[in-house]
Design an enzyme around this catalytic site. Structure first.
Site, mmCIF file in Angstrom:
data_model
loop_
_atom_site.group_PDB
_atom_site.id
_atom_site.type_symbol
_atom_site.label_atom_id
_atom_site.label_comp_id
_atom_site.label_asym_id
_atom_site.label_seq_id
_atom_site.Cartn_x
_atom_site.Cartn_y
_atom_site.Cartn_z
ATOM 1 N N HIS A 72 0.827 -1.202 0.000
ATOM 2 C CA HIS A 72 0.000 0.000 0.000
ATOM 3 C C HIS A 72 0.863 1.254 0.000
ATOM 4 O O HIS A 72 1.815 1.359 0.764
ATOM 5 C CB HIS A 72 -0.914 0.015 1.225
ATOM 6 C CG HIS A 72 -2.111 -0.872 1.085
ATOM 7 N ND1 HIS A 72 -3.207 -0.792 1.904
ATOM 8 C CD2 HIS A 72 -2.393 -1.848 0.192
ATOM 9 C CE1 HIS A 72 -4.113 -1.684 1.531
ATOM 10 N NE2 HIS A 72 -3.630 -2.348 0.496
ATOM 11 N N TYR A 202 -9.128 5.290 8.052
ATOM 12 C CA TYR A 202 -9.196 5.632 9.477
ATOM 13 C C TYR A 202 -10.228 6.745 9.611
ATOM 14 O O TYR A 202 -10.060 7.814 9.023
ATOM 15 C CB TYR A 202 -7.835 6.126 9.981
ATOM 16 C CG TYR A 202 -6.781 5.046 10.094
ATOM 17 C CD1 TYR A 202 -6.050 4.621 8.981
ATOM 18 C CD2 TYR A 202 -6.501 4.456 11.320
ATOM 19 C CE1 TYR A 202 -5.082 3.635 9.097
ATOM 20 C CE2 TYR A 202 -5.524 3.472 11.448
ATOM 21 C CZ TYR A 202 -4.823 3.064 10.329
ATOM 22 O OH TYR A 202 -3.862 2.085 10.447
ATOM 23 N N PRO A 294 -3.458 0.177 18.977
ATOM 24 C CA PRO A 294 -3.246 -0.291 17.602
ATOM 25 C C PRO A 294 -3.443 0.769 16.517
ATOM 26 O O PRO A 294 -3.196 0.491 15.337
ATOM 27 C CB PRO A 294 -4.285 -1.412 17.451
ATOM 28 C CG PRO A 294 -5.301 -1.158 18.491
ATOM 29 C CD PRO A 294 -4.621 -0.467 19.615
ATOM 30 N N LYS A 298 1.528 -0.265 15.019
ATOM 31 C CA LYS A 298 2.954 -0.273 15.352
ATOM 32 C C LYS A 298 3.431 -1.465 16.192
ATOM 33 O O LYS A 298 4.638 -1.712 16.277
ATOM 34 C CB LYS A 298 3.312 1.006 16.138
ATOM 35 C CG LYS A 298 3.321 2.261 15.295
ATOM 36 C CD LYS A 298 4.576 2.349 14.467
ATOM 37 C CE LYS A 298 4.441 3.289 13.289
ATOM 38 N NZ LYS A 298 3.944 2.663 12.066
ATOM 39 N N TYR A 385 3.932 6.582 9.992
ATOM 40 C CA TYR A 385 3.115 5.412 9.643
ATOM 41 C C TYR A 385 3.952 4.360 8.907
ATOM 42 O O TYR A 385 3.827 3.163 9.192
ATOM 43 C CB TYR A 385 1.893 5.831 8.805
ATOM 44 C CG TYR A 385 0.851 4.739 8.733
ATOM 45 C CD1 TYR A 385 -0.156 4.636 9.689
ATOM 46 C CD2 TYR A 385 0.904 3.767 7.733
ATOM 47 C CE1 TYR A 385 -1.091 3.610 9.652
ATOM 48 C CE2 TYR A 385 -0.028 2.741 7.681
ATOM 49 C CZ TYR A 385 -1.017 2.664 8.643
ATOM 50 O OH TYR A 385 -1.939 1.649 8.601
#
Ligand code: RFL
Ligand code: PHB
Length: 395
Positions: A72, A202, A294, A298, A385
């Site tokens: 991704h 998200y 979460p 990570k 990220y």
């Protein structure tokens, strides 16, 4: 039994560490409390940073991941009816993340570990207890089939997760624990339905956070924020699907394909760090030493830097007689741990509903609006990220 490295815990940290050591000719024994099937079935992480994916390749177990994993380039944030994409690859010089479930990764690791002549695995090892690590005579005591057993070793790696025996064996005055428990949990649902979108979404919503993730093109993983008083039994599949749709922009909710759940569970959210991560001849690795909520994906990726640093330090010890890297392990690992603890806490705090006070939500929306209007703002999310680098001086 005698070995070089005694490992408590056959989760991803213990298995991958054992493989990295074995490829340098170092022997280990893994004591795992559960049966293999139990460990493999735990539905957990889904997103691997490049550092973790590279470690799987280095451990000789990357072939299926590279074939079946999905790369991704970006993630989507939704808030206030808006949909904003963070082009992580463009903002980080081409870095990507890999969608590959922890269940699959653990299977690949066990397939390799159980064929590896340098690694012995004892499943259903009860009452595991590390002793002698401050006195320079580390041993693992345990019970198997009703019999008391001992593994003598040069070093102990505590890879036994948050509830394990390694951290618990350290006297309270030899460590400091930092902890924050969040006032909500995540209810997760796995289903054999195509993901609602090709990238992760998200969602910040006034009813609470939601996440649309996946395991493959045909299997989806969804999460919604729920109160700590909620029970899985209170959530029929239908109620879950209704609630997650309400937390997403209409055009996304309208595309969502629903179906029966394969698994549903609630996970509490916690930030937790133990300092130090070395106690004489015992080293803590992964969830045994630290937990993050979460939201930033990570947890396993932090275990990766621990495994990398510890395997590098142990190899330098056995091959070159060096102690310097073992001495730097705790400090070096903790620096990256705290960076991820900070990011996971911050990303959690801008995406979740903490209370009923409407000013909190307005301030979150203002922060998200600002972040999305600024290349620096989007870059800070993207860099964290995809994963901060491992310390290049640790060699
Ligand atoms: P684990 O996986 O907990 O494995 C520890 C192993 O030790 C065994 N054990 C013992 N063995 C012997 N004696 C004892 N006394 C023992 N006590 C325990 C256990 O049976 C187990 O097999 O720790 P490890 O290896 O450090 O791995 C850590 C990861 O599992 C964890 O960080 C991630 O799953 C966190 N996580 C995520 N991480 C990511 O990097 N990306 C993600 O997308 C992501 N999503 C998640 C997550 C964790 C979640 N939950 C449920 C906590 C999503 C969720 C919902
Ligand atoms: C998952 O797919 O389980 C997942 C993905 C991203 C997260 C957390 C969990 O931030």
């Amino acid at each position: 039994m005698n070995t070089q490295v005694g490992i408590i815990g056959g989760g991803p940290s213990g298995l991958c560490l054992a493989r990295l050591l074995s490829l340098a000719g170092i022997e280990s024994v893994i004591l795992e409390r559960q049966a293999r099937e139990y460990v493999e079935a735990r539905i957990r992480a889904g997103i691997l940073e490049q550092g973790m994916a590279d470690l799987m390749r280095k451990a000789g177990v990357g072939a299926r991941m590279d074939k079946e994993g999905l790369l991704h380039d970006g993630i989507v944030l939704t808030f206030d009816g808006r949909e904003e994409r963070i082009d992580m690859a463009a903002l980080t010089g081409g870095k990507q993340v890999m969608v590959y479930g922890q269940t699959e990764l653990t299977k690949d690791l066990y397939d390799a570990v159980l064929k590896d002549e340098n690694i012995t695995v004892v499943f259903q090892a009860g009452h595991v207890h590390p002793v002698g690590f401050f006195e320079g005579e580390p041993r693992l005591e345990y019970v198997k089939d009703g019999k008391h057993q001992v593994v003598s070793c040069d070093f102990i790696a505590g890879c036994d997760g948050y509830h394990g025996a390694s951290r618990a064996a350290v006297p309270r005055d030899r460590l400091v624990e930092y902890e924050r428990i969040y006032p909500f949990g995540w209810l997760g649902l796995l289903s054999d339905t195509p993901p609602v979108h090709e990238e992760l979404i998200y969602a910040n919503h006034k009813r609470g956070f939601a996440l649309c993730s996946m395991r493959s093109h045909t299997r989806s993983r969804y999460y919604i924020q729920v109160g700590l008083d909620q029970k899985v039994e209170d959530w029929s599949d239908e109620r879950f699907w209704d609630e997650i749709r309400r937390r997403l922009p209409e055009h996304i909710a309208g595309k969502m394909v629903t179906g029966p759940s394969i698994e549903k569970s609630i996970a509490p959210l916690r930030s937790f760090v133990t300092e130090p991560m070395r106690f004489g001849k015992m080293f803590l690795v992964g969830d045994a030493a630290h937990i993050v909520p979460p939201t930033g994906a990570k947890g396993l990726n932090l275990a990766a830097s621990d495994m990398y640093y510890l395997s590098t330090a142990l190899i330098a010890h056995y091959k070159e007689g060096r102690e310097d890297l073992l001495d730097r392990y705790s400090e070096t690992a903790l620096r990256r741990v705290w960076a991820a603890v900070r990011f996971s806490w911050w990303f959690t705090s801008i995406m979740h509903k903490f209370n009923e006070d409407p000013i909190e939500h307005k301030i979150q929306l203002a922060e998200l609006d600002y972040l999305m209007s600024s290349t620096a703002g989007k870059t800070t999310i993207a860099e964290n990220y995809v994963g901060l680098p491992f310390d290049p001086t640790f060699e």
